[in-house]
Design a protein around this motif. Sequence first.
Motif, PDB file in Angstrom:
ATOM      1  N   GLY A  56       0.815  -1.216   0.000  1.00  0.00           N
ATOM      2  CA  GLY A  56       0.000   0.000   0.000  1.00  0.00           C
ATOM      3  C   GLY A  56       0.844   1.258   0.000  1.00  0.00           C
ATOM      4  O   GLY A  56       0.561   2.221  -0.718  1.00  0.00           O
ATOM      5  N   GLY A  57       1.918   1.256   0.795  1.00  0.00           N
ATOM      6  CA  GLY A  57       2.798   2.415   0.841  1.00  0.00           C
ATOM      7  C   GLY A  57       3.526   2.650  -0.466  1.00  0.00           C
ATOM      8  O   GLY A  57       3.698   3.786  -0.911  1.00  0.00           O
ATOM      9  N   GLN A  58       3.951   1.567  -1.121  1.00  0.00           N
ATOM     10  CA  GLN A  58       4.635   1.693  -2.407  1.00  0.00           C
ATOM     11  C   GLN A  58       3.694   2.206  -3.485  1.00  0.00           C
ATOM     12  O   GLN A  58       4.084   3.014  -4.333  1.00  0.00           O
ATOM     13  N   ARG A  59       2.442   1.769  -3.455  1.00  0.00           N
ATOM     14  CA  ARG A  59       1.457   2.271  -4.428  1.00  0.00           C
ATOM     15  C   ARG A  59       1.233   3.770  -4.236  1.00  0.00           C
ATOM     16  O   ARG A  59       1.106   4.517  -5.214  1.00  0.00           O
ATOM     17  N   GLN A  60       1.182   4.207  -2.978  1.00  0.00           N
ATOM     18  CA  GLN A  60       0.967   5.633  -2.731  1.00  0.00           C
ATOM     19  C   GLN A  60       2.151   6.454  -3.235  1.00  0.00           C
ATOM     20  O   GLN A  60       1.979   7.532  -3.809  1.00  0.00           O
ATOM     21  N   ARG A  61       3.360   5.942  -3.049  1.00  0.00           N
ATOM     22  CA  ARG A  61       4.536   6.645  -3.531  1.00  0.00           C
ATOM     23  C   ARG A  61       4.547   6.704  -5.063  1.00  0.00           C
ATOM     24  O   ARG A  61       4.960   7.710  -5.660  1.00  0.00           O
ATOM     25  N   ALA A  62       4.085   5.628  -5.707  1.00  0.00           N
ATOM     26  CA  ALA A  62       3.998   5.633  -7.177  1.00  0.00           C
ATOM     27  C   ALA A  62       2.983   6.665  -7.658  1.00  0.00           C
ATOM     28  O   ALA A  62       3.192   7.338  -8.679  1.00  0.00           O
ATOM     29  N   MET A  63       1.878   6.819  -6.899  1.00  0.00           N
ATOM     30  CA  MET A  63       0.870   7.841  -7.240  1.00  0.00           C
ATOM     31  C   MET A  63       1.471   9.243  -7.141  1.00  0.00           C
ATOM     32  O   MET A  63       1.219  10.101  -8.001  1.00  0.00           O
ATOM     33  N   ILE A  64       2.265   9.471  -6.120  1.00  0.00           N
ATOM     34  CA  ILE A  64       2.901  10.777  -5.948  1.00  0.00           C
ATOM     35  C   ILE A  64       3.890  11.033  -7.087  1.00  0.00           C
ATOM     36  O   ILE A  64       3.954  12.136  -7.644  1.00  0.00           O
ATOM     37  N   ALA A  65       4.651  10.002  -7.461  1.00  0.00           N
ATOM     38  CA  ALA A  65       5.589  10.141  -8.580  1.00  0.00           C
ATOM     39  C   ALA A  65       4.849  10.501  -9.861  1.00  0.00           C
ATOM     40  O   ALA A  65       5.302  11.353 -10.643  1.00  0.00           O
ATOM     41  N   MET A  66       3.696   9.881 -10.083  1.00  0.00           N
ATOM     42  CA  MET A  66       2.908  10.153 -11.289  1.00  0.00           C
ATOM     43  C   MET A  66       2.393  11.591 -11.298  1.00  0.00           C
ATOM     44  O   MET A  66       2.412  12.279 -12.331  1.00  0.00           O
ATOM     45  N   ALA A  67       1.934  12.057 -10.148  1.00  0.00           N
ATOM     46  CA  ALA A  67       1.404  13.422 -10.066  1.00  0.00           C
ATOM     47  C   ALA A  67       2.502  14.453 -10.305  1.00  0.00           C
ATOM     48  O   ALA A  67       2.270  15.486 -10.936  1.00  0.00           O
ATOM     49  N   LEU A  68       3.703  14.163  -9.824  1.00  0.00           N
ATOM     50  CA  LEU A  68       4.803  15.117  -9.952  1.00  0.00           C
ATOM     51  C   LEU A  68       5.456  15.085 -11.328  1.00  0.00           C
ATOM     52  O   LEU A  68       6.225  15.980 -11.674  1.00  0.00           O
ATOM     53  N   ALA A  69       5.148  14.060 -12.117  1.00  0.00           N
ATOM     54  CA  ALA A  69       5.781  13.906 -13.431  1.00  0.00           C
ATOM     55  C   ALA A  69       5.496  15.084 -14.348  1.00  0.00           C
ATOM     56  O   ALA A  69       6.319  15.438 -15.190  1.00  0.00           O
TER      57      ALA A  69
END
Length: 558
Positions: free
Chosen positions: A175-188
């Motif tokens: 769950g934590g890794q998925r949230q970090r991937a979401m943040i990476a996508m938003a910042l892209a």
Amino acid sequence: MSYANDLPKPVAPLLRYEDFSIAFGSGRREKFAVSHLDLEIGVGERVALVGESGSGKTLTALAPLRLEPEGAKTTGRILWGGGNQIGAEPVDLLSLPIQDIRDIRGREVAMVFQEPMTALNPLFTIGNQIVEAVQVYQPLISKADSMSAAIDLLKKTGIPEPEKRFHSYPHQLSGGQRQRAMIAMALACKPRLLIADEPTTALDVSLRLQILDLLKELQEESKEHGGMAILLITHDLNLVKHFAQRVAVLNQGNLMEVGSTLQVFKHPENAYTKALVNSEPVRDLAPVMPLAPVLLRTENLSVSYPGTDSVAWFKKSPRHQVLRKVGFELKQGQTIGVIGESGSGKTTLGMAVLGLLGDSAAQITGDVDVLGADWQKLKPVERRAMRSSLQVIFQDPFGSLSPRMNIMQIVSEGLDVHFPKLSAAERESRVLDILREVGIDRSALTRYPHEFSGGQRQRIAIARALILKPQILVLDEPTSALDVSIQKQVLALLTELQKKYNLAYLMISHDLAVIRAMSHEIMVLKAGRVVEFGDTETLIQHPRQAYTKELFTAAELT
């Protein structure tokens, strides 16, 4: 205690709510979810929006992107001053055609949602989804460069082995890794405004601070074009103290108070704000009796899964070890708190103790004794008979309660399995008694989960577990989905029930303030191993391992 105090110099607002309202229904049934809100976020500013569940925080955040629920009626204005240049004439987002809003989404305003599993596409790898976001911002970038940028973002957000995780699907991440991937996508897309709706709910305390530091760092990098602003929606007040420069407090759709972080936390003016900032969990535990019997024991408990690494066809992929020789004893009336970073094995430990890994690809070795019986060697019918003594309360009460069953059916379901000879009257009497214990009125019997608040749903989940009169409860993040004031109420209820029924709790949480308030002893997990175990206050004041000290320092417990 840290308070963000680097308030920027006065700048033109990037986003401004003017007399903004959201209502549902019509006529006499019209109900305002957000009422006459006036709030602004400046260029490069970090603003936190806080308040209890149902206060209108998420609706306020969704409105600029026109993502409010169907049937919502909006009035007032939301002025966007971002444009392509600083000083551009602001536009009213509520009056723009939806096609123009689509051009703003992602490119100028990005959003990190609370639940990444529903926001990520399960059919595409994490890497492909981030690459897509990178190419939106830089349409002429090559495939190789976009992949490199995506891997760099995964690395920045703290995901281990980013090159490997690039090829993973959402269900293969924690769950934590998925949230970090979401943040990476938003910042892209390097947005001008990042709206973060509970962006760190699934993260442990050390990773929360890493993400906040990352966002601050990216803000610094974005100053060449004015600076990225951040609107943070959260119920984690400790996180707000570290991150936000200004705080806005909502209650039932009304703006109660706005001010600098230091001012709001140290000198709140509104009574509601005062109650909110004083909602820290209180430690009120009864001591464990010296000769209390051991109800749950594990010895050399290990759990592994089939490996996923690519190897030669004639070689077996090495298994992935999640738990490594974990041993502990849980006594009657005792609470053991289990802490550790995401992926440390906390939830796997809980599932192994509950016997819920048997039908998966997990390989389990070692001993699990429940009330003196070897849990691994019990026949299915014997284990089923013992389940009334070992119950669980999950993290998300909305996900764990069936939406098709009313509260009477949900709470009495266990009675139908373990006490089938009860009459209808006896069953209803037991349900009413346990609902009264957790503070739920009898009028709830015929209602459904969606008709209750998050705190009420968690109380119903507690009632469902307690009606079988268990001796052991596994609490898997029981308050992480709740705001601080409701969290305090639920923890007080669990403490009261433990004293009354002499219950044993195995509490899994990444909220160390909760663990400190509820636990007699703390078990620290890292990469599936127990690195430290001991009395709660002794361990917090004198941690022996550097890893443990880092966790407590991040949570400001030392």
